[in-house]
Scaffold this active site. Structure first.
Site, PDB file in Angstrom:
ATOM      1  N   HIS A   1       3.742   6.496  -6.843  1.00  0.00           N
ATOM      2  CA  HIS A   1       2.895   7.562  -7.406  1.00  0.00           C
ATOM      3  C   HIS A   1       3.584   8.920  -7.222  1.00  0.00           C
ATOM      4  CE1 HIS A   1      -1.469   9.352  -7.605  1.00  0.00           C
ATOM      5  NE2 HIS A   1      -0.705   9.743  -8.614  1.00  0.00           N
TER       6      HIS A   1
ATOM      7  N   HIS B   1       0.833  -1.211   0.000  1.00  0.00           N
ATOM      8  CA  HIS B   1       0.000   0.000   0.000  1.00  0.00           C
ATOM      9  C   HIS B   1       0.865   1.257   0.000  1.00  0.00           C
ATOM     10  CE1 HIS B   1      -3.727   2.246   1.285  1.00  0.00           C
ATOM     11  NE2 HIS B   1      -2.806   3.077   1.758  1.00  0.00           N
ATOM     12  N   GLU B   2       1.809   1.324   0.932  1.00  0.00           N
ATOM     13  CA  GLU B   2       2.653   2.521   1.037  1.00  0.00           C
ATOM     14  C   GLU B   2       3.572   2.665  -0.178  1.00  0.00           C
ATOM     15  OE1 GLU B   2       1.815   4.646   3.073  1.00  0.00           O
ATOM     16  OE2 GLU B   2       0.631   3.417   4.448  1.00  0.00           O
TER      17      GLU B   2
ATOM     18  N   HIS C   1       1.710   4.567  -2.799  1.00  0.00           N
ATOM     19  CA  HIS C   1       1.806   6.015  -2.586  1.00  0.00           C
ATOM     20  C   HIS C   1       3.172   6.544  -3.053  1.00  0.00           C
ATOM     21  CE1 HIS C   1      -1.911   6.595  -0.468  1.00  0.00           C
ATOM     22  NE2 HIS C   1      -1.587   5.811   0.539  1.00  0.00           N
TER      23      HIS C   1
END
Length: 599
Positions: free
Chosen positions: A399, A392-393, A396
Site C-alpha cells: 500500500h 499483514h505487514e 501495509h
C-alpha cells in the site's frame, strides 16, 4: 532460524536475512553529513515568515522549501529508527535516533507559523494564487482541508494557551497509565499444573486460553476484581479524560467530542453510525458464535472467561520463512501481476528484516517514507501466526509503495482511517487460499477458529468499545456525572447486549476500568471499519471480481478525502454494506465450523 539455536548478536546475523538500508544512506557518515545539511537549512525557515501570502511565487517558494526539508528529514528519521530497532542495545544508534527526533521537533516548531499566516490572509486571494499558478494547483486539496478547519481554529493567543495546557490535559491518561503499568496489584493465581504464578498482563492472555476452566475463571476474576477495587479512582480519571475531550470540542465550536475527533480525520459521523447500525442489526451473529463456543467446549453454561479459549486443538502447522514466501505469493496472485512483482521485490531486495536477534525490537511493523523502500520488521517463528503477520505487514508495505509511486510527495501517505484495509485484505485472501489447500477437517477447523476469533475481537469487541466510548461522552456532555456505578452499570448492560443475556459473569462490569482505548478519543472504531472494508474487497476479489478498483485504492494516497478514496473503489463506509458483508461471511463460517466440530 534453526531450532534450539541461541539468539545471535546483530553482527552475526546473515546479511540476506537483514534489510538493506544502503538505498537510504550508504553509511552512517553519509547520514551525519545530511543531518548537518538539514539542520543548517532549518535556520533559513525564518526568511519565509511574513512573505507567504505576498504573491503566488512566494507561497510556492515557502511550500516547496517545507516539502524538500520534510522529505529529507523523513530519510534521516527512518534510517535511524530502523537501525536502532534492530539492536536497541547499540548506544550509537540510540543517540542518532534521539538526534533525528529532536530535528523533527525543531522542524515542527520552525514551520508553526505557516498555517496561521495563510489562514490570516483572504481566502479568495489564496485560492486565486492556486488557480493562476499551475505548480501551486497541486496544493488545492491541502488548502481545502486547511480552510475547512478555519472555523475551528482559535485566535493565536487562544491556541497558544491551549498548547501550554497540553501537559495538564494529559494528566488523566498519564494517571491511568501509571496505575495500569506500575501500581495495579494483580493477584497470585494457579496455572494448569497447579503452580502459583503472579498474574500479569502478558500472562493473562495465555491463561485465558487455557483448556483448564478453573484457571481461566480464577485469572479472569483476579484481573477484573483488581480493577474493580480501584473503580472509583479510575472512574475519576476516565471522567476527567472525557471532560477534556468535550471541553476541547466545545471551545473549537464542534457539536460533540465525536464530531471533533472524526472531523480531524475528515470522516463523516455517519460512518460511525453505520458501523453501529450494522452491528446492532446483526448482533444475533455474535450470539450464534457464543452458542457455538458453548457447544464446542461442552459447557452447560458459558461465561465471559470462556470467550478466549480455542474451540479446537492446536494444529502443528510449521512454515519456514522461505515456505511462507511461496505460499503468500501464490495466495495473493489474485491481486495481479503488478502486485505480485512488488511482493517479489520485497523478498528479493531485502525489504524484510527476518529473524530475532539480541536487542532487536519485538513484534512486527511496516515502516518507511517517501523515497525509501517500505521496510518490514519481523521476529520470525515457523508457525501459522507469523505467516499471517508477514502477509499483514506486506499489505501495509505494498500500500505504501503504490501510494508513494503514484502520488506526489504531499499526498503519498494515507489516512489512519485506511491504514488497516490493505493489511487485512491480505490476511483474508491468505485465509481463503489456505482453506482451499487443506482437506484435513482439523486444519480447516483451526483456520476457521482463527478467523472467527479475529472477527469477534476486531469487529464486535472494538465496536462495543466504540459504543461505550460514545455513550459516556454523550452522558458527560448532558451533565451526567460519570460515577463508577454508572460506568459499571452501562458497561454490563452493553456486554449483555453484545454477548447475550445467558452470560451472567457480573465481574465483566469492571472491564471498562482497564481499557486504555477509552482515553484515545474516538480511535478504536477504525479497527472495525478497516476490517469491514477489507472483507468487502477480499470477498469481491477472491470470487473473481475486478481487481483494478482495489489497486486504484492502493495507489490513491490521500489526494482525496479517505471516504472518497474508498468510495471510488466501490466501498461506501457511510452505509453498512461492508459491515453486513463481514458479518454474513462470519455467519457462514460459524456454520462451517459447527459442522466440523459439533457432532
Amino acid at each position: 532460524m534453526p531450532k534450539n539455536q541461541e539468539l545471535l548478536n546483530r553482527k552475526d546475523v546473515k546479511i540476506e536475512n537483514t534489510w538493506d538500508l544502503t538505498s537510504i544512506f550508504e553509511s552512517d557518515t553519509a547520514w551525519e553529513k545530511e543531518y548537518e545539511n538539514v539542520l543548517s537549512l532549518l535556520g533559513e525557515v525564518s526568511k519565509y515568515k511574513g512573505t507567504l501570502t505576498k504573491d503566488a511565487a512566494s507561497l510556492l517558494a515557502g511550500l516547496k522549501f517545507r516539502d524538500d526539508l520534510n522529505y529529507r528529514l523523513g530519510h534521516l528519521y527512518v534510517y535511524t529508527h530502523l537501525m536502532f530497532d534492530t539492536d536497541t542495545t547499540n548506544a550509537f544508534y540510540q543517540n542518532m535516533s534521539g538526534k533525528a527526533m529532536t530535528l523533527l521537533s525543531q522542524f515542527g516548531a520552525a514551520f508553526s507559523f505557516m498555517n496561521t499566516e495563510i489562514l490570516a490572509a483572504n481566502q479568495e486571494k489564496i485560492e486565486g494564487y492556486l488557480d493562476e499558478n499551475e505548480a501551486l494547483s497541486l496544493y488545492k486539496h491541502e488548502f481545502e482541508i486547511l480552510f475547512n478547519n478555519r472555523k475551528h481554529i482559535l485566535s493565536e493567543k487562544e491556541e497558544r494557551m491551549l498548547a501550554t495546557m497540553r501537559p495538564v490535559f494529559a494528566v488523566p491518561s498519564d494517571v491511568f497509565g501509571m496505575i495500569n503499568n506500575a501500581d495495579i496489584k494483580l493477584p497470585i493465581v494457579k496455572d494448569a499444573e497447579g503452580n502459583e504464578v503472579q498474574l500479569t498482563f502478558g500472562r493473562y492472555g495465555l491463561l485465558m486460553e487455557s483448556s483448564n476452566r478453573e484457571v481461566r475463571k480464577e485469572s479472569f476474576l483476579g484481573m477484573q476484581n483488581a480493577f474493580g477495587d480501584l473503580k472509583n479512582t479510575l472512574a475519576s480519571t476516565l471522567s476527567g479524560q472525557v471532560k477534556i475531550h468535550n471541553l476541547n470540542a466545545d471551545l473549537r465550536g464542534f457539536d460533540s467530542a465525536r464530531h471533533a475527533a472524526l472531523f480531524a480525520n475528515d470522516i463523516d459521523e455517519s460512518v460511525f453510525d453505520a458501523l453501529l447500525k450494522g452491528i446492532h442489526t446483526n448482533i444475533d451473529m455474535l450470539h450464534d458464535y457464543v452458542a457455538l463456543r458453548k457447544d464446542a467446549l461442552k459447557l452447560d453454561k458459558i461465561e465471559m472467561y470462556d470467550i478466549y479459549v480455542p474451540m479446537v486443538e492446536e494444529v502443528d502447522l510449521k512454515f519456514t520463512y522461505e515456505e511462507a514466501q511461496e505460499i503468500i505469493l501464490e495466495a495473493l496472485a489474485v491481486l495481479g501481476d503488478e502486485y505480485h512483482s512488488v511482493l517479489k521485490r520485497a523478498f528479493d531486495e531485502r525489504w524484510v528484516d527476518v529473524y530475532e536477534n539480541v536487542g532487536k525490537r519485538s513484534g512486527a511493523y511496516s515502516s518507511g517514507t517517501s523515497g525509501t523502500n517500505p521496510y518490514i520488521l519481523m521476529n520470525w517463528q515457523d508457525n501459522l501466526d507469523n505467516m499471517f503477520t508477514l502477509a499483514h505487514e506486506l499489505g501495509h508495505s505494498v500500500h505504501s509503495y503504490f501510494s508513494r509511486k503514484y502520488q506526489p510527495f504531499i499526498y503519498d501517505d494515507y489516512s489512519i482511517f485506511l491504514a488497516e484495509v490493505a493489511s487485512t485484505t491480505n490476511e483474508n485472501l491468505l485465509l481463503n487460499y489456505l482453506l482451499e489447500q487443506y482437506d484435513s477437517p482439523e486444519i480447516k477447523a483451526y483456520l476457521l477458529n482463527h478467523y472467527l476469533d479475529s472477527v469477534k475481537g476486531t469487529v464486535f469487541r472494538q465496536t462495543q468499545f466504540a459504543e461505550f466510548e460514545h455513550l459516556i461522552h454523550t452522558k458527560d456532555q448532558k451533565g451526567q456525572t460519570l460515577t463508577a456505578e454508572l460506568l459499571s452499570g452501562e458497561y454490563l448492560a452493553l456486554n449483555k447486549f453484545y454477548y447475550g443475556e445467558e452470560i451472567s459473569t457480573e465481574e465483566i462490569q469492571y472491564e471498562w476500568a482497564r481499557i486504555p482505548h477509552f482515553y484515545y478519543n474516538y480511535y478504536v472504531y477504525q479497527y472495525a471499519t478497516g476490517f469491514s472494508a477489507a472483507t468487502l474487497f477480499s470477498e469481491h476479489i477472491y470470487n473473481g471480481g475486478d481487481v483494478v478498483p482495489y489497486l486504484t485504492f492502493l495507489k490513491s494516497g490521500n489526494h482525496k478525502y479517505p471516504l472518497d478514496v474508498l468510495k471510488d473503489a466501490g466501498v461506501d463506509m457511510r452505509e453498512s454494506t461492508a459491515v453486513d458483508t463481514t458479518l454474513e461471511t462470519f455467519g457462514k463460517r460459524i456454520k462451517e465450523l459447527r459442522s466440523l466440530i459439533v457432532k
